[in-house]
Design a protein around this motif. Structure first.
Motif: not given
Length: 624
Positions: A529-540
């Motif tokens: 849908d063309g949105e921004l997704v933010c992840i924290f790759p450390e997982g914790k």
């Protein structure tokens, strides 16, 4: 993108000619309208009831907003807005020539007809006035532009009202007023000739000249928008309900409760207008140069609080043999509490109204914007008429005093705002984010222009505290969908914010396979849908302030959805109350300075966990 003061827009041809045009229009409307009221009250010998004529003036000016706003919305979509504004401003010259003749010859029917024509012109100008801003301004300039428009409008209303009073005080009032309204109309037309081209949004739109049918359709279109827009229209109109009550009652309140003369009315109107202007100006700085609807609940709280204070401090004002002038009123300490309350209502009214206008403009499709704003104007007019009816019922039927009316509408504000914020929880969510970013932390931004203005992208960031997502969401102009550990997602209070923001809860593959798989499906949907997704790759969350090993989830996301990746780093959060640092104390870190830094986007085929971790670590530097 380097933020600039909104006053920089006044040096830009994209904004200044339009600003001057609308300012002179509001100024001229109020010169003529106030002069007509004063003519009826003090200059003309008439057999009709003067109170009836004053109320007729109000009706004649507001009625065109019911009748012709929808037509103005159609015009704003079908024709180039710059040419349309020039046509409307030329019509103002013709209307004011007729108004000048009415004033010179003391012709009351002609002056009333001109007042109706002025209202028609304003109704046609309104949809163009607010829909042209998103065409000429960048998104980060929209709040500042609306703030300047609101400030200019209220100061022009005040200046027009005062100038009319000054001119009407002289024996040659007719010559002064007649000259002034024509000269100002001509100056407004000249200013409009400098407005840059603003192309038609929907030139193929067929015009419907049935004003009643089209008004109904326009209102349905506006209220049928997404909830954030439609409820913003309700909130906008509610502000005009409140404003109409306060402005209508100020003359009687000044006379009956402050025992003042006409100068006291001007004093209170001045303080109220300055409050609105100041609130509008502060709004851009407090919103971080973006559309920050989190200020709307803040403004609503202030409107209720200062409305209650105005009621509380009214009554028992010292009375003299002669009415107090404005200096006499200021000699009493109680007056300063009352004026402070009026200033507060105006100030928080600015915080309330500017983000609502900006949201309506920014979240409405370009080809519908003029008609949606026309619907907003129709709704505004309806609420203003209802405000007059409510005031009559409370003051005449229920026999409340004016301060008690202020108490009632302040309590009504709680109910109306609660309804809006319940239907659109995004307001409350953004308020909590804004509050966090302006209380416990001062967030400094660097390099955020690396985040694309539109289109899908993945943001990766180190994970330091329980409120990382809130700080990032409050700093980045675009809405962000966060992916976070499901146990943090379920935290009380924060869960409301995360859920409202469309956060994606995720668990470890072995911990909960269903949550794990559902998370990646939702992420893919957001990116499509063309949105921004933010992840924290450390997982914790980090347990020692250092950046832990990045997990492979980001690579799985990019394998299915090859989009740019923007590395980011939070600085200075380790040791804050919401981190896992040992020995942390809440009050030692109040309003602490933290940083959010973004780096250049990484192509999806290059975005490996190891590379991203190196880049995030470099962006964070030594400041944990």
């Amino acid at each position: 993108m380097t933020p600039h003061s909104q006053f920089a827009l006044l040096r830009s041809r994209r904004f200044l000619p339009f600003f001057v045009t609308q300012l002179l229009g509001a100024f001229n409307d109020n010169i003529f309208k106030q002069s007509l009221i004063l003519v009826i009250l003090f200059k003309l010998t008439v057999n009709a009831d003067r109170d009836f004529l004053i109320n007729l003036c109000a009706l004649l000016f507001i009625l065109p907003f019911f009748l012709f706003s929808a037509l103005g919305g159609q015009f704003g979509e079908k024709f180039a807005k710059d040419r349309l504004i020039r046509a409307i401003k030329f019509a103002e010259i013709v209307i004011m020539l007729a108004g000048a003749a009415g004033v010179l010859f003391n012709n009351l029917p002609l002056m009333l007809a001109v007042l109706f024509a002025m209202g028609t012109q304003s109704a046609l100008f309104g949809p163009v006035k607010y829909s042209i801003l998103p065409q000429h301004l960048e998104e980060h300039e929209l709040v500042g532009g609306n703030a300047l428009v609101e400030m200019g409008t209220f100061l022009a209303i005040l200046a027009g009202t005062i100038c009319a009073g000054i001119m009407m005080a002289g024996s040659a009032y007719a010559n002064w007023v007649a000259s002034a309204v024509v000269v100002v109309a001509v100056l407004g037309f000249i200013a409009s000739c400098k407005i840059p081209r603003a192309a038609a949004a929907l030139p193929e739109l067929p015009l419907d000249w049935n004003i009643f049918r089209q008004s109904w359709r326009t209102l349905k279109m506006g209220l049928g928008q997404r909830p954030a827009v439609s409820r913003s229209m309700v909130g906008n109109s509610w502000f005009w309900f409140l404003g109409a009550v306060y402005l209508t009652q100020i003359p009687a309140y000044s006379k009956e409760w402050l025992h003042g003369d006409e100068s006291v009315v001007t004093l209170i109107l001045t303080v109220f207008s300055i409050g609105i202007a100041l609130g509008s100006m502060l709004c851009e700085r407090m919103s971080g140069h973006k559309v920050e609807i989190g200020l709307v609940p803040f403004g609503s709280i202030g409107l209720t609080l200062f409305g209650l204070l105005l009621w509380w401090h009214s009554g028992g004002f010292p009375q003299d043999v002669q009415p107090h002038d404005w200096l006499g009123v200021l000699s009493y300490g109680q007056a300063w509490w009352i004026l402070g309350s009026v200033m507060g209502i105006g100030l928080f009214g600015g915080f309330y109204i500017v983000p609502l206008y900006a949201l309506i403009q920014s979240r409405t499709a370009a080809h519908e914007r003029s008609r949606v704003i026309a619907a907003n104007n129709i709704l505004n007019a309806l609420f203003m008429v209802v405000s007059a009816i409510v005031s009559i019922l409370f003051l005449s039927v229920a026999e409340l005093s004016i301060p008690q009316l202020f108490l009632v509408i302040s309590l009504m504000n709680i109910a109306v705002s609660s309804y809006i914020f319940k239907v659109v929880p995004e307001f409350s969510m953004r308020f909590l984010i804004w509050l966090l970013g302006h209380s416990l932390y001062r967030v400094e931004h660097k390099g955020l222009d690396a985040i694309p203005e539109e289109g899908a992208a993945v943001l990766v960031c180190n994970h330091v505290s329980f409120v990382d997502a809130l700080l990032i969401g409050g700093a980045v102009r675009r809405p962000i969908r966060f992916v976070m550990y499901y146990k943090i997602y379920r935290l009380p209070v924060l869960n409301f914010i995360f859920r409202t923001a469309g956060t994606v809860p995720i668990a470890g593959r072995n911990e909960d396979p269903l949550v794990y798989d559902a998370a990646f499906k939702k992420i893919a949907e957001y990116l499509r849908d063309g949105e921004l997704v933010c992840i924290f790759p450390e997982g914790k969350l980090t347990a020692d302030g250092e950046i832990d090993t990045f997990r492979a989830g980001v690579e799985r996301i990019l394998a299915e959805n090859p989009v740019p990746v923007v590395p980011m780093a939070l600085q200075g959060l380790w040791g804050s109350f919401f981190s896992r640092a040992p020995g942390k104390r809440l009050f030692r870190r109040i309003w602490s300075r933290v940083g959010l830094v973004a780096g250049a986007p990484v192509a999806p085929e290059m975005a490996r966990c190891e590379l991203l971790q190196v880049q995030v670590t470099a962006l964070r530097g030594e400041r944990r």
